[in-house]
Motif scaffolding. Structure first.
Motif, PDB file in Angstrom:
ATOM      1  N   ALA A   4      68.614 165.108  -2.505  1.00 40.48           N
ATOM      2  CA  ALA A   4      69.356 164.093  -1.768  1.00 40.48           C
ATOM      3  C   ALA A   4      69.304 164.368  -0.264  1.00 40.48           C
ATOM      4  CB  ALA A   4      70.808 164.043  -2.253  1.00 40.48           C
ATOM      5  N   LYS A   5      69.447 165.640   0.113  1.00 40.96           N
ATOM      6  CA  LYS A   5      69.350 166.004   1.532  1.00 40.96           C
ATOM      7  C   LYS A   5      67.977 165.646   2.087  1.00 40.96           C
ATOM      8  CE  LYS A   5      70.844 170.054   2.859  1.00 40.96           C
ATOM      9  NZ  LYS A   5      71.162 171.507   2.869  1.00 40.96           N
ATOM     10  N   SER A   6      66.957 165.937   1.318  1.00 42.76           N
ATOM     11  CA  SER A   6      65.591 165.656   1.755  1.00 42.76           C
ATOM     12  C   SER A   6      65.389 164.162   2.005  1.00 42.76           C
ATOM     13  CB  SER A   6      64.600 166.153   0.700  1.00 42.76           C
ATOM     14  OG  SER A   6      63.271 165.843   1.074  1.00 42.76           O
ATOM     15  N   LYS A   7      65.942 163.333   1.151  1.00 43.29           N
ATOM     16  CA  LYS A   7      65.809 161.882   1.324  1.00 43.29           C
ATOM     17  C   LYS A   7      66.586 161.400   2.543  1.00 43.29           C
ATOM     18  CE  LYS A   7      64.852 160.587  -3.504  1.00 43.29           C
ATOM     19  NZ  LYS A   7      64.889 161.922  -4.141  1.00 43.29           N
ATOM     20  N   LEU A  16      66.574 158.792   7.604  1.00 45.20           N
ATOM     21  CA  LEU A  16      67.235 158.705   8.906  1.00 45.20           C
ATOM     22  C   LEU A  16      66.476 159.439  10.008  1.00 45.20           C
ATOM     23  CD1 LEU A  16      71.019 159.179   7.994  1.00 45.20           C
ATOM     24  CD2 LEU A  16      69.786 157.048   8.442  1.00 45.20           C
ATOM     25  N   LYS A  17      65.371 160.089   9.642  1.00 48.56           N
ATOM     26  CA  LYS A  17      64.601 160.876  10.606  1.00 48.56           C
ATOM     27  C   LYS A  17      65.505 161.901  11.298  1.00 48.56           C
ATOM     28  CE  LYS A  17      61.043 157.367  11.582  1.00 48.56           C
ATOM     29  NZ  LYS A  17      61.395 156.454  10.496  1.00 48.56           N
ATOM     30  N   VAL A  18      66.221 162.653  10.475  1.00 46.21           N
ATOM     31  CA  VAL A  18      67.170 163.647  10.988  1.00 46.21           C
ATOM     32  C   VAL A  18      66.395 164.787  11.639  1.00 46.21           C
ATOM     33  CG1 VAL A  18      68.997 165.269  10.375  1.00 46.21           C
ATOM     34  CG2 VAL A  18      68.840 163.047   9.202  1.00 46.21           C
ATOM     35  N   PRO A  19      66.678 165.092  12.902  1.00 46.26           N
ATOM     36  CA  PRO A  19      65.957 166.190  13.574  1.00 46.26           C
ATOM     37  C   PRO A  19      66.426 167.552  13.077  1.00 46.26           C
ATOM     38  CG  PRO A  19      67.635 165.279  15.023  1.00 46.26           C
ATOM     39  CD  PRO A  19      67.624 164.401  13.805  1.00 46.26           C
ATOM     40  N   GLU A  20      65.651 168.580  13.384  1.00 44.89           N
ATOM     41  CA  GLU A  20      65.995 169.935  12.932  1.00 44.89           C
ATOM     42  C   GLU A  20      67.265 170.462  13.575  1.00 44.89           C
ATOM     43  OE1 GLU A  20      62.684 172.530  13.456  1.00 44.89           O
ATOM     44  OE2 GLU A  20      61.425 171.495  11.978  1.00 44.89           O
ATOM     45  N   THR A  21      67.746 169.790  14.603  1.00 49.06           N
ATOM     46  CA  THR A  21      68.982 170.193  15.278  1.00 49.06           C
ATOM     47  C   THR A  21      70.226 169.844  14.466  1.00 49.06           C
ATOM     48  OG1 THR A  21      68.889 168.065  16.438  1.00 49.06           O
ATOM     49  CG2 THR A  21      68.049 170.002  17.600  1.00 49.06           C
ATOM     50  N   HIS A  22      70.058 169.099  13.373  1.00 50.44           N
ATOM     51  CA  HIS A  22      71.194 168.611  12.607  1.00 50.44           C
ATOM     52  C   HIS A  22      71.130 169.084  11.149  1.00 50.44           C
ATOM     53  CE1 HIS A  22      71.589 166.080  16.123  1.00 50.44           C
ATOM     54  NE2 HIS A  22      72.682 165.511  15.647  1.00 50.44           N
ATOM     55  N   GLU A  23      72.306 169.174  10.537  1.00 53.86           N
ATOM     56  CA  GLU A  23      72.464 169.611   9.157  1.00 53.86           C
ATOM     57  C   GLU A  23      73.059 168.472   8.331  1.00 53.86           C
ATOM     58  OE1 GLU A  23      72.097 171.902   5.993  1.00 53.86           O
ATOM     59  OE2 GLU A  23      71.836 172.928   7.915  1.00 53.86           O
ATOM     60  N   VAL A  24      72.605 168.332   7.075  1.00 56.81           N
ATOM     61  CA  VAL A  24      73.135 167.324   6.158  1.00 56.81           C
ATOM     62  C   VAL A  24      74.107 167.992   5.194  1.00 56.81           C
ATOM     63  CG1 VAL A  24      72.573 165.661   4.341  1.00 56.81           C
ATOM     64  CG2 VAL A  24      71.058 165.912   6.321  1.00 56.81           C
ATOM     65  N   LEU A  25      75.302 167.393   5.062  1.00 57.67           N
ATOM     66  CA  LEU A  25      76.343 167.956   4.208  1.00 57.67           C
ATOM     67  C   LEU A  25      76.904 166.879   3.283  1.00 57.67           C
ATOM     68  CD1 LEU A  25      78.402 169.843   6.969  1.00 57.67           C
ATOM     69  CD2 LEU A  25      76.597 170.809   5.531  1.00 57.67           C
ATOM     70  N   PHE A  26      77.327 167.303   2.087  1.00 54.83           N
ATOM     71  CA  PHE A  26      78.046 166.424   1.167  1.00 54.83           C
ATOM     72  C   PHE A  26      79.440 167.013   0.975  1.00 54.83           C
ATOM     73  CE2 PHE A  26      73.533 166.023  -0.029  1.00 54.83           C
ATOM     74  CZ  PHE A  26      73.362 164.668   0.247  1.00 54.83           C
ATOM     75  N   ILE A  27      80.460 166.218   1.273  1.00 55.70           N
ATOM     76  CA  ILE A  27      81.837 166.710   1.297  1.00 55.70           C
ATOM     77  C   ILE A  27      82.750 165.700   0.609  1.00 55.70           C
ATOM     78  CG2 ILE A  27      83.735 167.485   2.788  1.00 55.70           C
ATOM     79  CD1 ILE A  27      81.701 168.067   4.976  1.00 55.70           C
ATOM     80  N   PRO A  28      83.707 166.142  -0.192  1.00 54.52           N
ATOM     81  CA  PRO A  28      84.685 165.204  -0.766  1.00 54.52           C
ATOM     82  C   PRO A  28      85.599 164.635   0.326  1.00 54.52           C
ATOM     83  CG  PRO A  28      84.657 167.305  -1.954  1.00 54.52           C
ATOM     84  CD  PRO A  28      83.898 167.515  -0.682  1.00 54.52           C
ATOM     85  N   GLY A  29      86.393 163.642  -0.043  1.00 56.90           N
ATOM     86  CA  GLY A  29      87.433 163.181   0.873  1.00 56.90           C
ATOM     87  C   GLY A  29      87.297 161.758   1.362  1.00 56.90           C
ATOM     88  N   GLY A  30      86.145 161.113   1.141  1.00 55.69           N
ATOM     89  CA  GLY A  30      85.976 159.744   1.587  1.00 55.69           C
ATOM     90  C   GLY A  30      85.989 159.600   3.092  1.00 55.69           C
ATOM     91  N   GLY A  31      85.963 158.356   3.551  1.00 57.08           N
ATOM     92  CA  GLY A  31      85.993 158.101   4.983  1.00 57.08           C
ATOM     93  C   GLY A  31      87.298 158.523   5.614  1.00 57.08           C
ATOM     94  N   THR A  32      88.405 158.356   4.882  1.00 61.78           N
ATOM     95  CA  THR A  32      89.713 158.760   5.409  1.00 61.78           C
ATOM     96  C   THR A  32      89.761 160.269   5.598  1.00 61.78           C
ATOM     97  OG1 THR A  32      90.770 156.871   4.325  1.00 61.78           O
ATOM     98  CG2 THR A  32      92.201 158.674   5.017  1.00 61.78           C
ATOM     99  N   PHE A  40      72.505 153.415   6.269  1.00 61.40           N
ATOM    100  CA  PHE A  40      71.216 153.091   5.656  1.00 61.40           C
ATOM    101  C   PHE A  40      70.913 151.593   5.635  1.00 61.40           C
ATOM    102  CE2 PHE A  40      72.404 157.191   3.773  1.00 61.40           C
ATOM    103  CZ  PHE A  40      71.317 157.949   4.194  1.00 61.40           C
ATOM    104  N   SER A  41      71.568 150.841   6.508  1.00 64.10           N
ATOM    105  CA  SER A  41      71.234 149.418   6.626  1.00 64.10           C
ATOM    106  C   SER A  41      70.381 149.152   7.860  1.00 64.10           C
ATOM    107  CB  SER A  41      72.512 148.576   6.702  1.00 64.10           C
ATOM    108  OG  SER A  41      73.179 148.748   7.943  1.00 64.10           O
ATOM    109  N   ARG A  42      70.301 150.129   8.758  1.00 67.54           N
ATOM    110  CA  ARG A  42      69.478 149.992   9.953  1.00 67.54           C
ATOM    111  C   ARG A  42      69.193 151.363  10.538  1.00 67.54           C
ATOM    112  NH1 ARG A  42      73.695 147.224  14.252  1.00 67.54           N
ATOM    113  NH2 ARG A  42      75.041 149.017  14.619  1.00 67.54           N
ATOM    114  N   ALA A  43      68.200 151.414  11.398  1.00 65.73           N
ATOM    115  CA  ALA A  43      67.822 152.685  12.022  1.00 65.73           C
ATOM    116  C   ALA A  43      68.881 153.121  13.025  1.00 65.73           C
ATOM    117  CB  ALA A  43      66.472 152.534  12.716  1.00 65.73           C
ATOM    118  N   VAL A  44      69.012 154.433  13.182  1.00 66.01           N
ATOM    119  CA  VAL A  44      69.921 154.995  14.176  1.00 66.01           C
ATOM    120  C   VAL A  44      69.292 156.267  14.733  1.00 66.01           C
ATOM    121  CG1 VAL A  44      71.200 156.249  12.380  1.00 66.01           C
ATOM    122  CG2 VAL A  44      72.278 155.821  14.589  1.00 66.01           C
ATOM    123  N   ASP A  45      69.458 156.487  16.025  1.00 66.31           N
ATOM    124  CA  ASP A  45      68.904 157.682  16.662  1.00 66.31           C
ATOM    125  C   ASP A  45      69.888 158.835  16.474  1.00 66.31           C
ATOM    126  OD1 ASP A  45      67.784 159.640  18.218  1.00 66.31           O
ATOM    127  OD2 ASP A  45      67.518 158.391  20.000  1.00 66.31           O
TER     128      ASP A  45
END
Length: 378
Positions: free
Chosen positions: A53-56, A61-77, A190-195
């Motif tokens: 999932a992180k790889s996708k 999103l073309k995530v640069p190496e300067t950033h980390e992908v995390l999955f965390i509970p809690g929702g948007g709130t 995931f509805s549009r590109a973001v830098d």
């Protein structure tokens, strides 16, 4: 086979093939004799799901190496608090000071984020408040924005898409140089590109546009993982966050510091696989725009029937809101739609009206069916 089309704002529709595959894997995953609601979050299979999932996420999103992908509970709130705890701690580590927080308030959701910051004792500045006459209708002109001193500011938060009010930023807001910009994409991820390189944190609950309730996705700049110690934070009067929201701990443990919902992460994995199969973010953005334009064209063609309040420059592609002149007409509209198996159209309880949630899983066929109904309704 599921009948009809569901336009609910969240939890929201998922691609049909994803639902089918996820259902199979909930019962039994890869002939293991157990389903994804049962396996250990630290098992080999769970680790592979997280990594996939992180790889996708990184690919799409073309995530640069300067950033980390995390999955965390809690929702948007939960994300409101997680951002505050972590970015205040990172600011303290960098400056030795207690930082402030700036909020761009464009609707109900960002207003809740600002309220959470105040509740947690953060000195909070409202850069602008788009509410006028009790309603959110526009994004204030940038000449009216009032930022705090960047040297004193831990972060600037904005909600890219307001689910309740139907307002979406047309592009990234311009903020003072050196400011940590936090982008809440709970309902348009995931509805549009973001830098991503311009962001300190991108986050959102999964259940609107990329998965199911139970997990949130974060993309965090790695330098923010260096944070002040609890003793240092106490000395500065900065609130210490719980471990379950600690970006540093979660990153060190590959999102499995606590019992993350592996089933929810796998649904994200399947949804993103479906997105890649349909052509990736470029294809999805074109499709999302075309679907939204079709509904807005109908609204604009019949202004005497369909009442819109959001300024055209701030209209959301994901949550299209409108009203009727009276409650009886609204009730007839919803009843007629339901008879055609077009459901989930009732607006948020706080604002009423109609809300068409045009998320990625809403197919062009679904929009065509709704558009046909709307064109004939009177």
């Amino acid at each position: 086979m599921r009948e009809g089309f569901y336009f609910g704002a969240g939890p929201a529709a998922l691609p049909t093939e994803v639902v089918k595959q996820a259902a199979k894997e909930f019962v039994e995953y890869e002939n293991q004799g157990v389903g994804l609601g049962e396996i250990s979050h630290r098992s080999k299979q769970a680790t592979q799901i997280i990594d996939d999932a992180k790889s996708k996420v990184i690919e799409i999103l073309k995530v640069p190496e300067t950033h980390e992908v995390l999955f965390i509970p809690g929702g948007g709130t939960g994300g409101f608090a997680a951002v505050i705890y972590n970015l205040m701690a990172a600011f303290a580590a960098k400056t030795g000071k207690k930082g402030k927080a700036d909020y761009l308030v464009t609707g109900t959701w960002s207003a809740k984020g600002a309220a959470e910051a105040k509740r947690l004792g953060v000195e909070t500045n409202i850069v602008f408040d788009g509410k006028k006459d009790g309603k959110y209708r526009h994004i204030s002109d940038q000449s009216e924005w009032k930022f705090s001193d960047p040297a004193e500011t831990a972060f600037v938060y904005f909600c890219d898409n307001e689910t309740v009010d139907g307002i979406e930023f047309p592009q990234l807001p311009q903020v003072p140089e050196g400011t940590n910009l936090v982008m809440d994409m709970s309902s348009n991820m995931f509805s549009r590109a973001v830098d991503v390189s311009k962001l300190a944190v991108l986050f959102g609950g999964a259940q609107k546009n990329v998965g199911i309730a139970g997990v949130s996705l974060y993309v965090v700049r790695k330098d923010l993982l260096k944070q002040a110690s609890p003793a240092e934070l106490t000395q500065l009067g900065v609130l210490i966050g719980p471990s379950v929201f600690d970006f540093t701990l979660i990153a060190k443990n590959n999102s499995a510091y606590n019992t993350v919902s592996i089933f929810a992460v796998q649904v994200i994995n399947l949804v993103l696989g479906d997105l890649l199969a349909k052509g990736g973010l470029d294809a999805q953005e074109k499709e999302s725009n075309a679907k939204a334009e079709k509904i807005y064209a109908l609204l604009d063609a019949r202004p005497e029937l369909y009442l819109t309040t959001v300024a055209k420059a701030a209209r959301s592609r994901m949550n299209i809101v409108f009203k009727f002149k009276d409650a009886d007409t609204e009730e007839r509209f919803l009843k007629g739609a339901a008879e055609l198996h077009l459901t989930g159209l009732k607006g948020h309880r706080s604002v009423g009206g109609i809300r068409v949630s045009n998320y990625n899983a809403i197919t062009p066929e679904a929009i065509d069916r709704l558009a046909e109904y709307m064109s004939k309704f009177n």
